[in-house]
Each structure stands twice: as structure tokens, then as C-alpha cells.
Design a protein around this motif. Structure first.
Motif, PDB file in Angstrom:
ATOM      1  N   UNK A  25      39.328  39.563  33.766  1.00  0.00           N
ATOM      2  CA  UNK A  25      39.214  39.726  35.078  1.00  0.00           C
ATOM      3  C   UNK A  25      39.353  38.586  36.081  1.00  0.00           C
ATOM      4  N   UNK A  26      39.716  38.705  37.370  1.00  0.00           N
ATOM      5  CA  UNK A  26      39.625  37.797  38.344  1.00  0.00           C
ATOM      6  C   UNK A  26      38.606  38.152  39.297  1.00  0.00           C
ATOM      7  N   UNK A  42      40.167  41.453  44.925  1.00  0.00           N
ATOM      8  CA  UNK A  42      39.493  42.833  45.541  1.00  0.00           C
ATOM      9  C   UNK A  42      40.407  43.678  45.145  1.00  0.00           C
ATOM     10  N   UNK A  43      41.357  43.662  44.261  1.00  0.00           N
ATOM     11  CA  UNK A  43      42.014  44.704  43.583  1.00  0.00           C
ATOM     12  C   UNK A  43      42.473  44.169  42.040  1.00  0.00           C
ATOM     13  N   UNK A  44      41.158  44.003  41.408  1.00  0.00           N
ATOM     14  CA  UNK A  44      41.213  43.424  39.984  1.00  0.00           C
ATOM     15  C   UNK A  44      42.142  44.015  39.195  1.00  0.00           C
ATOM     16  N   UNK A  62      47.367  42.302  48.657  1.00  0.00           N
ATOM     17  CA  UNK A  62      47.894  41.081  49.403  1.00  0.00           C
ATOM     18  C   UNK A  62      47.650  39.778  48.616  1.00  0.00           C
ATOM     19  N   UNK A  63      46.174  39.694  47.896  1.00  0.00           N
ATOM     20  CA  UNK A  63      45.789  38.525  47.147  1.00  0.00           C
ATOM     21  C   UNK A  63      46.989  38.427  45.847  1.00  0.00           C
ATOM     22  N   UNK A 106      31.706  44.593  42.240  1.00  0.00           N
ATOM     23  CA  UNK A 106      32.808  44.207  41.508  1.00  0.00           C
ATOM     24  C   UNK A 106      32.888  44.307  40.052  1.00  0.00           C
ATOM     25  N   UNK A 107      34.064  44.699  39.506  1.00  0.00           N
ATOM     26  CA  UNK A 107      34.058  45.048  38.202  1.00  0.00           C
ATOM     27  C   UNK A 107      33.980  43.627  37.387  1.00  0.00           C
TER      28      UNK A 107
END
Length: 212
Positions: free
Chosen positions: A12-13, A17-19, A67-68, A211-212
């Protein structure tokens, strides 16, 4: 998901914000098979945000995450042209929503208060077509939801969906504009969504999303 597959993709990053979206795109770009499986008997409940501001922040986070992922450009490695085109359109949705949020009120003002040719006036309302299509899909989705879970969807529910639809679209456009603004300024901090366990059958302790 297999652990070795996750490690191969560098996991995971934590800064995205949308991992989940990010990992799915990265895995697909290196040839891994990613599918979405759905079974109505195995669904989980999820609590909705408790306020409009909380909903705005949640949607901002999701939009900024897209967007990221778009900026990371892993989607360019997808094998098929159609896949790359779909990925680009999907990940650019926040830009499109932000543009609609700015342009629709401006176009409405031009059409109502300025003396312009009829053809141009009609063109200014084209962005509303996408909103109308969205309403149709939401109505169909509500009907299917009731059918899947044996719930009676009444006329008043459809009415609330249609009447509240424009206000919801305004909120989504605001979240998209906010996401674009935050991304341009390099702000990627997590705006946590408060949970009170309202979706559970038993009372739960208040917690925060992490965050995951």
C-alpha cells in the motif's frame, strides 16, 4: 489478495488518499488480474458521514486520491488502449466535476440574463445532460437496491432522490473543486471521518477513520 502479490507491488502507498484504487491500477498495469466480485449475501454495512461537512471532506479525500493516482501515471502501462482510456477518464472525473461545478452556474447566468442566440443558449446547458443521466442511473440503482434486499421502495423515496439530487450534485462539485485545490497546493493530509457505529446493531465506541 495474496501476500506475495502485494509485496511484489510494493504494498500500500501510505501517502495516497485512495490507496485501494492506486493498488488496483498498479497491479493491473503489471498484468495482474483484478476483478470486482459482488454477492448480496456477503455484503457489509458501512456508516454514512453524520454531517454535510463530514460528507464533503470524505468526497474531497476520494477525489484527491483519484488525482494522485492519475499523476502517478501507472495507468499508462495498462495493456489495452480501451483500458488506458477508461482509466484516464475515471481518474480525471474530479477535474470534470470541478469544471461542471464552475461552468454550470456561469452558463445558466449567461442563458438567463444575456441576450445570446438560441443555439448558444442550448449549448450552455449541455453539462446538465450528464447530471440528468446520473439521476436516471441513481433511480435505477435505488430500484435494484430494493429488489436485491427485499426492501419496499416507495414513490416518496424516488421523489426525495430526484428533489435532493441537484443539491447532492452541488456538494459533489464542491468536493471536486476542493480536491483539485488541495492537490495543486500539495496538501495530502487525511481529513478523518468520524464514526459512531450507527450501522451496527450494538452500540460502538466512537472512533476515527485511519489510513489502511
Amino acid at each position: 489478495m495474496r501476500t506475495d502479490t502485494l509485496r511484489e507491488a510494493d504494498g500500500w502507498d501510505p501517502n495516497c488518499l485512495a490507496e485501494d484504487c492506486d493498488l488496483g491500477v498498479r497491479l493491473s498495469s503489471v498484468g495482474k488480474k483484478v476483478v470486482v466480485a459482488y454477492d448480496s449475501d456477503m455484503v457489509t454495512r458501512e456508516e454514512t458521514p453524520g454531517s454535510l461537512m463530514s460528507l464533503l471532506k470524505q468526497r474531497t479525500r476520494w477525489n484527491q486520491g483519484f488525482l494522485q493516482v492519475y499523476r502517478k501515471k501507472d495507468w499508462r502501462q495498462l495493456p489495452g488502449f480501451g483500458q488506458r482510456l477508461l482509466a484516464r477518464y475515471t481518474l480525471m472525473t474530479p477535474f470534470l466535476q470541478a469544471f461542471s461545478g464552475v461552468i454550470i452556474p456561469l452558463n445558466a447566468a449567461v442563458a438567463l440574463f444575456l441576450d445570446v442566440p438560441v443555439g448558444i443558449a442550448f449549448l450552455t446547458f449541455l453539462p446538465l445532460v450528464t447530471a440528468a443521466v446520473t439521476f436516471v442511473f441513481e433511480i435505477v440503482g435505488l430500484h435494484d437496491f430494493g429488489k436485491q434486499y427485499g426492501l419496499r421502495v416507495r414513490a416518496v423515496h424516488y421523489l426525495k432522490l430526484v428533489v435532493g439530487g441537484p443539491f447532492y450534485q452541488v456538494l459533489l462539485a464542491g468536493a471536486a473543486i476542493r480536491a483539485v485545490w488541495r492537490e495543486q497546493r500539495g496538501r495530502n493530509d487525511w481529513e478523518l471521518t468520524s464514526h459512531v457505529g450507527a450501522h451496527l446493531t450494538e452500540p460502538a465506541v466512537i472512533r476515527e477513520d485511519v489510513p489502511a
